[in-house]
Enzyme design. Sequence first.
Site, PDB file in Angstrom:
ATOM      1  CD  GLU A   1      -8.146  50.899  53.922  1.00  0.00           C
ATOM      2  OE1 GLU A   1      -8.791  50.294  54.796  1.00  0.00           O
ATOM      3  OE2 GLU A   1      -8.226  50.636  52.713  1.00  0.00           O
TER       4      GLU A   1
ATOM      5  CD  GLU B   1      -6.130  48.177  49.648  1.00  0.00           C
ATOM      6  OE1 GLU B   1      -5.081  48.090  50.326  1.00  0.00           O
ATOM      7  OE2 GLU B   1      -7.253  47.905  50.105  1.00  0.00           O
TER       8      GLU B   1
END
Length: 529
Positions: free
Chosen positions: A207, A325
Site C-alpha cells: 500500500e 489483498e
Amino acid sequence: MAAVLPLLAAALLVLFSGLHPAASTAAAGGEAATVVVKAAAAVSRTDDNFVCATLDWWPRDKCNYGMCPWYNASIINLDLNNTILNNAVKAFNSLRIRLGGSLQDQVTYKVGSNYGDCRSFQRDDGGLFGFTDGCLEMNRWDELNVFFKRTNTTVTFGLNALKGRRKAAGGKDTLYSGDWDARNALDLMRYTAGKGYRVESWELGNELSGSGVAARVAAAQYGRDVAVLRKAVERVYGGGGEVPKVLAPGGFYDGAWFSEMLRVSGRGAVDGVTHHIYNLGSGKDRDLARKMQDPGYLDQVEKTFRDMAATVRGSGPWSSPWVGESGGAYNSGGKGVSDRYVNGFWYLDQLGMSAAHGTRVYCRQALVGGNYCLLNTTTFVPNPDYYGALLWHRLMGPVVLKAATTAGGGGSPYLRSYAHCSREKPGVTVLLINLSNATAFDVSVAGGALGAAPCGGRREEYHLSPRGGDIQSQVVLLNGEALALGPGGEIPELRPAVVGDGCAAPLRVAARGIAFVRFTEFKAPACAA
C-alpha cells in the site's frame, strides 16, 4: 381453527425449506431464470491457486473501534501446530498464502550482516500504523516453512519496501524518497533458497502506490526498485530450478501510477501486478450487510477490475492482474458481519467477477485474524466463507467462461452467475448467488452459440444456506445439513446432491442461497482446448 391452519402451513413451509420467513412466499414457486454459458471460448484464465488467503503481521494489541480482534493470529505468534489450522489448510491441497500487510514495510529479517537493530513490534503512537519496527527471527521463519511444507502451501512473501528510504521533507507529506536498500531482503532470499524453502513469489511493498496509506513512494522510483528486486531474484535463484515470480506494488489501484511503475521497471520485471480492494468501506459501517446484498453496490467494483486489466494490457502485457489483498471492509472487517454467512455474497461474487476480468489470483484478508477471517481467530473453527472458498477451489477450474443470466424475461440483478470449466474433472461448474430476501429462482442452464448443452449427464449440486435462515449466522448448511468439524478437528466432507439427468428439471436456488453446480457432461469446446 380454520384461521389457524394457513398460519400453521406457513410455519411448516419455513421449517422445511430452511428459508428466512420473508422468503416463504417464494418457496412454492420460484421465478424462472436461464443461465446461458458461452462455452465455445474462454474469456480468461486464472492461476491454479486462484484462491488465496493472507497471514498478517498485526500484534494482539492492534485495535479498531474499541475492539482488539487479532489475538495470537500474527505471522509472529500464530500457533502453527494447531490441528484445526493444519487440517483447514491441508484440505485445499495447496492453498496459496500471502504473508504481508500494513506492517510488512517495518519488518527487519534477522539474517546475514545487514539487519541492524531487530526488535519486536511495540505500540508507538508516533510510528507508522501506531507501531515500531518489528523483526522476523530465522527460527520463526524455519517454523513457518515447516508448516508450509506440512500443509502443501503455495507461499507469497511480501518484502519491506521502505528499507533505506527516508521521509521526504514537506511536513505532512507521506512521500518516502531514496533507493530501496535490498541487502536485507537479499540475505533473506539467500537463506530461504539455501534451506530449500519454496517461496513461489516475492512481492515488494504494501500500500505504497498512488497516494499510499500511511506512506507512499513515487511510481518511477518504485519501478527502479522492482527492477532491482527482479535482478536479486535471478541472482539468487538463477542457478537452476524454478525462479520465483516478482509481484508489485501491493497497493490500491491508481492507473497512471501503475502504468509508470510498469514502464520504468521494464519488460518482464513484474509477473503479477497486485492491487488491494476494500470496496465495502469501514468495518464500523452499520450498513455493511445491506451493501453485501445490493447488486448495484456490488457492481461498482467491476470498473476497478476492468480498468486494472486494461492497464496491465496496455503497460505490462507480460504480467497479469492479481488481487493481493481484499477483506471487504477495512480496519479488521465488520464484527458480526464479515465472519458470517452474509459475507459470502460479497466474497464469492468478487471471486467470480475478478476471474471474469482476467485476475489470476485473489487473496482474502485473512486466513486467521481480525473480523474478516476464514478461520475463527481464537478457535480456528471455519467461518462460512471458508467453505465457500474451499468449494470454489475444488470445483471451479482455471478456465473462465462467459455466463449470462436472464430472468422474468428481462434479467434480474439479484441472481448472479459465473461459470468455469470444472477443476480436474470433465464438465462445467456454475456458481449461482441469489441476493434476494424473498425470491427463489428456478434456474435452467443452457449452452450458448457453438457450445454444447449440459444435458446427458449428472448434475451435482452444492447448496449453501445459513442456519435458521439468519444471514448473520456463523453456521452454514450444505444441502440442508450443518457443516461441522469432526471429533478430531477434521474438515467435513463436502458431498453434493445428485440429479441423475442434468436437464431433468430446473434447479432451485433459494432466497439468500448460494449454489455451486457441476454439469458432468457439459462438453464445452473451451474446456477441451
